[in-house]
Design a protein around this motif. Structure first.
Motif, PDB file in Angstrom:
ATOM      1  N   VAL A   1      64.078   5.397  -5.057  1.00 54.25           N
ATOM      2  CA  VAL A   1      63.809   4.636  -6.291  1.00 54.25           C
ATOM      3  C   VAL A   1      63.151   5.555  -7.315  1.00 54.25           C
ATOM      4  O   VAL A   1      62.015   5.989  -7.135  1.00 54.25           O
ATOM      5  CB  VAL A   1      62.914   3.406  -5.997  1.00 54.25           C
ATOM      6  CG1 VAL A   1      62.612   2.637  -7.277  1.00 54.25           C
ATOM      7  CG2 VAL A   1      63.596   2.487  -5.004  1.00 54.25           C
TER       8      VAL A   1
ATOM      9  N   HIS B   1      63.424   1.789   1.011  1.00 54.96           N
ATOM     10  CA  HIS B   1      63.963   3.120   0.687  1.00 54.96           C
ATOM     11  C   HIS B   1      63.306   3.637  -0.591  1.00 54.96           C
ATOM     12  O   HIS B   1      63.991   3.988  -1.544  1.00 54.96           O
ATOM     13  CB  HIS B   1      65.487   3.036   0.514  1.00 54.96           C
ATOM     14  CG  HIS B   1      66.196   2.559   1.733  1.00 54.96           C
ATOM     15  ND1 HIS B   1      66.450   3.366   2.812  1.00 54.96           N
ATOM     16  CD2 HIS B   1      66.681   1.344   2.046  1.00 54.96           C
ATOM     17  CE1 HIS B   1      67.077   2.662   3.750  1.00 54.96           C
ATOM     18  NE2 HIS B   1      67.226   1.435   3.313  1.00 54.96           N
ATOM     19  N   GLU B   2      61.979   3.675  -0.578  1.00 52.79           N
ATOM     20  CA  GLU B   2      61.246   3.996  -1.804  1.00 52.79           C
ATOM     21  C   GLU B   2      61.554   5.385  -2.335  1.00 52.79           C
ATOM     22  O   GLU B   2      61.475   5.617  -3.541  1.00 52.79           O
ATOM     23  CB  GLU B   2      59.745   3.807  -1.584  1.00 52.79           C
ATOM     24  CG  GLU B   2      59.030   4.877  -0.781  1.00 52.79           C
ATOM     25  CD  GLU B   2      59.230   4.761   0.726  1.00 52.79           C
ATOM     26  OE1 GLU B   2      59.942   3.830   1.146  1.00 52.79           O
ATOM     27  OE2 GLU B   2      58.701   5.602   1.458  1.00 52.79           O
ATOM     28  N   LYS B   3      61.969   6.303  -1.437  1.00 52.45           N
ATOM     29  CA  LYS B   3      62.207   7.671  -1.914  1.00 52.45           C
ATOM     30  C   LYS B   3      63.451   7.754  -2.806  1.00 52.45           C
ATOM     31  O   LYS B   3      63.641   8.719  -3.527  1.00 52.45           O
ATOM     32  CB  LYS B   3      62.311   8.641  -0.740  1.00 52.45           C
ATOM     33  CG  LYS B   3      63.451   8.386   0.202  1.00 52.45           C
ATOM     34  CD  LYS B   3      63.466   9.421   1.297  1.00 52.45           C
ATOM     35  CE  LYS B   3      64.585   9.076   2.295  1.00 52.45           C
ATOM     36  NZ  LYS B   3      64.727  10.034   3.330  1.00 52.45           N
TER      37      LYS B   3
ATOM     38  N   TYR C   1      63.696  -5.069  -5.162  1.00 49.97           N
ATOM     39  CA  TYR C   1      62.544  -5.293  -4.282  1.00 49.97           C
ATOM     40  C   TYR C   1      62.820  -4.718  -2.889  1.00 49.97           C
ATOM     41  O   TYR C   1      61.979  -4.028  -2.312  1.00 49.97           O
ATOM     42  CB  TYR C   1      62.282  -6.798  -4.196  1.00 49.97           C
ATOM     43  CG  TYR C   1      61.011  -7.184  -3.488  1.00 49.97           C
ATOM     44  CD1 TYR C   1      59.803  -7.230  -4.174  1.00 49.97           C
ATOM     45  CD2 TYR C   1      61.010  -7.526  -2.143  1.00 49.97           C
ATOM     46  CE1 TYR C   1      58.627  -7.605  -3.539  1.00 49.97           C
ATOM     47  CE2 TYR C   1      59.839  -7.897  -1.497  1.00 49.97           C
ATOM     48  CZ  TYR C   1      58.663  -7.933  -2.204  1.00 49.97           C
ATOM     49  OH  TYR C   1      57.507  -8.299  -1.566  1.00 49.97           O
TER      50      TYR C   1
ATOM     51  N   ALA D   1      62.944  -0.876  -3.057  1.00 50.25           N
ATOM     52  CA  ALA D   1      61.600  -0.321  -3.264  1.00 50.25           C
ATOM     53  C   ALA D   1      60.747  -0.456  -2.005  1.00 50.25           C
ATOM     54  O   ALA D   1      59.841   0.340  -1.765  1.00 50.25           O
ATOM     55  CB  ALA D   1      60.929  -1.031  -4.437  1.00 50.25           C
ATOM     56  N   LEU D   2      61.064  -1.462  -1.188  1.00 49.31           N
ATOM     57  CA  LEU D   2      60.298  -1.686   0.037  1.00 49.31           C
ATOM     58  C   LEU D   2      60.734  -0.754   1.171  1.00 49.31           C
ATOM     59  O   LEU D   2      59.896  -0.170   1.867  1.00 49.31           O
ATOM     60  CB  LEU D   2      60.464  -3.157   0.468  1.00 49.31           C
ATOM     61  CG  LEU D   2      59.604  -3.629   1.633  1.00 49.31           C
ATOM     62  CD1 LEU D   2      58.134  -3.608   1.260  1.00 49.31           C
ATOM     63  CD2 LEU D   2      59.995  -5.053   2.034  1.00 49.31           C
TER      64      LEU D   2
ATOM     65  N   MET E   1      55.110  -2.115  -6.228  1.00 47.65           N
ATOM     66  CA  MET E   1      55.592  -1.899  -4.855  1.00 47.65           C
ATOM     67  C   MET E   1      55.032  -0.605  -4.256  1.00 47.65           C
ATOM     68  O   MET E   1      54.922  -0.483  -3.037  1.00 47.65           O
ATOM     69  CB  MET E   1      57.122  -1.859  -4.819  1.00 47.65           C
ATOM     70  CG  MET E   1      57.776  -3.205  -5.021  1.00 47.65           C
ATOM     71  SD  MET E   1      57.243  -4.445  -3.851  1.00 47.65           S
ATOM     72  CE  MET E   1      58.048  -3.877  -2.375  1.00 47.65           C
ATOM     73  N   ASP E   2      54.688   0.345  -5.133  1.00 53.90           N
ATOM     74  CA  ASP E   2      54.114   1.627  -4.670  1.00 53.90           C
ATOM     75  C   ASP E   2      52.847   1.394  -3.855  1.00 53.90           C
ATOM     76  O   ASP E   2      52.613   2.089  -2.864  1.00 53.90           O
ATOM     77  CB  ASP E   2      53.783   2.530  -5.869  1.00 53.90           C
ATOM     78  CG  ASP E   2      54.998   3.323  -6.307  1.00 53.90           C
ATOM     79  OD1 ASP E   2      56.019   3.241  -5.601  1.00 53.90           O
ATOM     80  OD2 ASP E   2      54.917   3.999  -7.350  1.00 53.90           O
TER      81      ASP E   2
ATOM     82  N   ARG F   1      53.531  -1.555  -0.597  1.00 52.88           N
ATOM     83  CA  ARG F   1      54.542  -1.278   0.425  1.00 52.88           C
ATOM     84  C   ARG F   1      53.970  -1.213   1.832  1.00 52.88           C
ATOM     85  O   ARG F   1      54.445  -1.909   2.738  1.00 52.88           O
ATOM     86  CB  ARG F   1      55.267   0.033   0.098  1.00 52.88           C
ATOM     87  CG  ARG F   1      56.453   0.307   1.015  1.00 52.88           C
ATOM     88  CD  ARG F   1      57.158   1.575   0.627  1.00 52.88           C
ATOM     89  NE  ARG F   1      57.575   1.543  -0.762  1.00 52.88           N
ATOM     90  CZ  ARG F   1      57.045   2.288  -1.721  1.00 52.88           C
ATOM     91  NH1 ARG F   1      56.062   3.135  -1.460  1.00 52.88           N
ATOM     92  NH2 ARG F   1      57.484   2.201  -2.944  1.00 52.88           N
TER      93      ARG F   1
ATOM     94  N   THR G   1      58.434  -2.072  -9.663  1.00 53.91           N
ATOM     95  CA  THR G   1      58.545  -0.824  -8.880  1.00 53.91           C
ATOM     96  C   THR G   1      57.166  -0.158  -8.748  1.00 53.91           C
ATOM     97  O   THR G   1      56.847   0.409  -7.704  1.00 53.91           O
ATOM     98  CB  THR G   1      59.543   0.173  -9.506  1.00 53.91           C
ATOM     99  OG1 THR G   1      59.228   0.333 -10.876  1.00 53.91           O
ATOM    100  CG2 THR G   1      60.969  -0.279  -9.353  1.00 53.91           C
TER     101      THR G   1
END
Lengths: 178, 304
Positions: free
Chosen positions: A66, A62-64, A56, A59-60, A100-101, A104, A97
């Motif tokens: 994931v 450092h989404e790049k 979580y 993904a919040l 979260m997209d 976010r 995930t």
């Protein structure tokens, strides 16, 4: 020139991949550690979802890093080692995930309380999904006390995990800029 | 939004969907109990278990330390309790010796042969149940040591469960508290048969007791040996609660504190799950006009 540029760009190692790989490995280690916590008699049968807290947070913030398979791999490790239901946690981690997209931006604009509340809902959904699938496939309802304890403990540990990971991330960031 | 971004989002969504489909397929394949999937799982467990073992070391250390502190704090009370227990065990030992001798004499008269040819193999528990959906543990012994699926797993206190998956160096044990574990048992004092079922919690439920049975709180429950997989007479637990038709059992073994277990190897050839045919591993009981399914002998030696 454009042609040469493309050629050399392809030859370069994308620095994103090692970090993505590292995140998967850390997540897998956390899910193994999560299972090991079951050896502690106080947490027998209801260990906190440390891997979910990690997934979580990553993904919040450092989404790049994931990848699509990040949640799948972390969930599958946990399923293979400690669950009767292979793919149960993997499925819901992929869903996390994915969710979260689109949550976010809203979460990043809010304060920590919003993030915590949303995480609590996510933790409850993760465990309830597993409970639902487990009950449907086994045609039986397991004892609910460990399930509720697991959700509660995960919610309670989220702020601690969040602070630890944020501190580590900031420290690494500082080391990189030195 | 640019067309390339839209394409990326679409690709990501397709990827997510495919992964969800793959996970769902794994769930159903896992439940369908394909032998290839079981073998793959145990192969992976053989590979990952040493890592699990390594990561468990600090947790085990903390647990040992906490237990040590507790023991020191209650040393005096523990000493008194152990002295009383020792005196009681001495009395039981004398009684057991008399009964063993009597049993031997009766067996020689009846020409009975002890069916149990099992050898106990000690194994260390590498994991403990981490979630609420499966009560299984990995133990550090596998087919290399002669372990087969179906081997009973016990401690000095009683039954822990039975081996369900076997890898080369590690095996997975299904504990009696798991929702899928159903153990044929008898009540120690009245010999009435029943079946214990787990619910992934700390207690077991006793089901299929005949109507005539009068279970009492504190009564010992032993394995009956029906079905031939488990040996007869292994303590499963004690009756903890009787409420109408519901009978709750507290396991004899403290399943939360498993460090070492004994795997009883031999006696049966284990269960060959690849070649499991109906009727091969159990024989249906004859359908008598009597409503009882099993026959038993009570503590007074009377047939019921």
């Amino acid at each position: 020139m454009i042609g040469r540029g493309r050629f050399f760009q392809r030859a370069e190692l994308d620095p994103k991949w090692p970090i993505c790989f590292l995140i998967i490995v850390i997540g897998m280690i956390l899910s193994i550690f999560e299972g090991s916590l079951g050896l502690w008699s106080a947490l027998y049968g209801s260990t906190p979802l440390l891997s979910l807290i990690f997934l979580y947070w990553v993904a919040l913030h450092h989404e790049k890093y994931v990848l699509l398979i990040t949640g799948f791999m972390i969930g599958l490790t946990s399923d293979l080692l400690f669950s009767d239901l292979i793919g149960g946690r993997a499925t819901i981690y992929i869903a996390v995930t994915f969710a979260m997209d689109w949550r976010r931006q809203k979460l990043l604009q809010g304060d920590f309380r919003d993030i915590w509340i949303e995480f609590s809902v996510v933790a409850a959904i993760v465990v309830c999904f597993q409970l639902l699938v487990f009950s449907a496939l086994n045609l039986a309802l397991p004892s609910l006390t460990p399930v509720l304890f697991q959700i509660g403990l995960t919610m309670a540990l989220f702020p601690i995990g969040y602070v630890i990971m944020a501190t580590m991330s900031n420290t690494l960031q500082r080391l990189r800029t030195l | 939004m640019r067309a390339s971004d839209k394409a990326k989002i679409r690709q990501r969504r397709i990827g997510h969907t495919l992964l969800v489909v793959a996970s769902f397929s794994l769930m159903f394949l896992g439940k369908a109990d394909f032998s290839a999937l079981r073998s793959a799982r145990m192969g992976l467990n053989d590979f990952i278990a040493p890592v699990v073992d390594l990561l468990s070391a600090p947790v085990r250390g903390v647990e040992t330390m906490v237990q040590g502190i507790r023991t020191v704090a209650s040393l005096r009370a523990e000493n008194v309790r152990l002295q009383a227990e020792n005196a009681m065990l001495k009395r039981w030992r004398r009684r057991a010796e008399i009964l063993e001798s009597e049993n031997r004499q009766l067996r020689s008269v009846a020409g009975a042969v002890s069916p149990d040819r099992r050898v106990a193999l000690t194994a260390r528990a590498v994991t403990a149940p981490g979630g609420a959906f499966a009560h299984t543990v990995l133990v550090a012994n596998g087919s290399d040591q002669g372990i087969a699926a179906g081997n009973p797993v016990v401690t000095a206190d009683g039954l822990v469960g039975l081996v369900v998956d076997v890898g080369a160096a590690y095996s997975r044990v299904l504990m009696i508290s798991d929702i899928n574990a159903q153990i044929p048992v008898i009540l120690a004092s009245s010999s009435w048969p029943g079946v214990t079922t787990g619910n992934n919690g700390p207690f077991l439920a006793l089901r299929y007791l005949p109507e005539e049975a009068m279970p009492r709180v504190g009564e010992l429950v032993l394995t009956s040996g029906h079905g031939g997989v488990l040996p007869a007479g292994v303590p499963v637990g004690r009756i903890d609660l009787v409420q109408d038709d519901y009978v709750r059992i507290k396991p004899a073994v403290d399943l939360r504190n498993l460090s070492y277990v004994s795997i009883l190897v031999g006696g049966t050839d284990g269960i060959d799950t690849n070649n499991l045919e109906l009727g091969e591993y159990y024989t249906p009981l004859p359908q008598d006009d009597d409503s009882r399914l099993f026959e038993g002998v009570n503590a007074l030696g009377e047939r019921q």
